[in-house]
Design a protein around this motif. Structure first.
Motif, PDB file in Angstrom:
ATOM      1  N   ARG A   5       0.853  -1.187   0.000  1.00 17.99           N
ATOM      2  CA  ARG A   5       0.000   0.000   0.000  1.00 17.99           C
ATOM      3  C   ARG A   5       0.889   1.237   0.000  1.00 17.99           C
ATOM      4  NH1 ARG A   5      -4.044   0.669   4.782  1.00 17.99           N
ATOM      5  NH2 ARG A   5      -2.089   1.016   5.864  1.00 17.99           N
ATOM      6  N   ILE A   8      -3.414   5.909   1.217  1.00 19.28           N
ATOM      7  CA  ILE A   8      -4.772   5.722   1.720  1.00 19.28           C
ATOM      8  C   ILE A   8      -5.366   7.103   1.934  1.00 19.28           C
ATOM      9  CG2 ILE A   8      -3.991   5.492   4.115  1.00 19.28           C
ATOM     10  CD1 ILE A   8      -6.445   3.628   4.561  1.00 19.28           C
ATOM     11  N   GLU A   9      -6.549   7.287   1.418  1.00 22.74           N
ATOM     12  CA  GLU A   9      -7.270   8.556   1.566  1.00 22.74           C
ATOM     13  C   GLU A   9      -8.670   8.254   2.087  1.00 22.74           C
ATOM     14  OE1 GLU A   9      -6.356  11.635   1.299  1.00 22.74           O
ATOM     15  OE2 GLU A   9      -4.442  11.456   0.234  1.00 22.74           O
ATOM     16  N   VAL A  53      -6.617  -0.762  -6.643  1.00 21.44           N
ATOM     17  CA  VAL A  53      -7.320   0.187  -5.785  1.00 21.44           C
ATOM     18  C   VAL A  53      -8.415  -0.568  -5.038  1.00 21.44           C
ATOM     19  CG1 VAL A  53      -8.679   2.314  -5.713  1.00 21.44           C
ATOM     20  CG2 VAL A  53      -6.861   2.041  -7.423  1.00 21.44           C
ATOM     21  N   ALA A 105     -12.887   4.813   2.348  1.00 26.80           N
ATOM     22  CA  ALA A 105     -11.438   4.653   2.467  1.00 26.80           C
ATOM     23  C   ALA A 105     -10.962   4.134   1.119  1.00 26.80           C
ATOM     24  CB  ALA A 105     -11.078   3.680   3.573  1.00 26.80           C
ATOM     25  N   GLU A 107      -7.721   2.928  -0.890  1.00 30.47           N
ATOM     26  CA  GLU A 107      -6.340   2.466  -0.731  1.00 30.47           C
ATOM     27  C   GLU A 107      -5.778   2.097  -2.092  1.00 30.47           C
ATOM     28  OE1 GLU A 107      -5.884  -0.136   3.009  1.00 30.47           O
ATOM     29  OE2 GLU A 107      -7.944  -0.456   2.293  1.00 30.47           O
ATOM     30  N   PHE A 109      -2.462   0.253  -4.069  1.00 29.20           N
ATOM     31  CA  PHE A 109      -1.383  -0.711  -3.888  1.00 29.20           C
ATOM     32  C   PHE A 109      -0.624  -0.884  -5.192  1.00 29.20           C
ATOM     33  CE2 PHE A 109      -4.801  -1.762  -1.041  1.00 29.20           C
ATOM     34  CZ  PHE A 109      -4.199  -2.172   0.132  1.00 29.20           C
TER      35      PHE A 109
END
Length: 120
Positions: A5, A8-9, A53, A105, A107, A109
């Motif tokens: 990852r 992260i938002e 994502v 959330a 994320e 990667f």
């Protein structure tokens, strides 16, 4: 899977009239992705299609979300969306109308890139 990852938002979205969970979820995802930019792809030449994502959306009635449609709205990477119970429903005592609040959330990667880089 050796994905790492790298971002992260979090975001929040709502529907004030209509109790539309999908609309609130879309707004939460848009809020989250508007908080970041990913210059890593231009800087490194890594294709954005290498990015996975993972989005988690919290609403009070997750079964009312079309997660495939939400995933299709993401502009980059290979996206999946999972709906969970969360967010809030708030009732306006003056009108009885329910306001829907969704949380997201997002994320991102990438496969392990350590072989591409050497300490100088």
């Amino acid at each position: 899977m050796n994905d790492q990852r790298f971002i992260i938002e979090m975001g929040m979205g709502n529907d004030l009239h209509g109790m539309d969970y999908q609309k609130a979820a879309i707004r939460a995802i848009e809020d989250a992705i508007r908080h970041s930019t990913l210059p890593i792809f231009a800087a490194t030449g890594i294709p954005h299609t290498d990015m996975r994502v993972a989005v988690t959306i919290g609403v009070q009635e997750p079964d009312k979300l079309d997660t495939d449609a939400l995933a299709a709205r993401l502009p980059r990477g290979r996206a999946t969306v999972t709906a969970v119970r969360g967010g809030q429903n708030v009732t306006n005592p003056d009108t009885g109308e329910t306001l829907v609040i969704a949380t997201a959330a997002v994320e991102a990667f990438l496969p392990d890139q350590s072989a591409r880089w050497r300490a100088g």
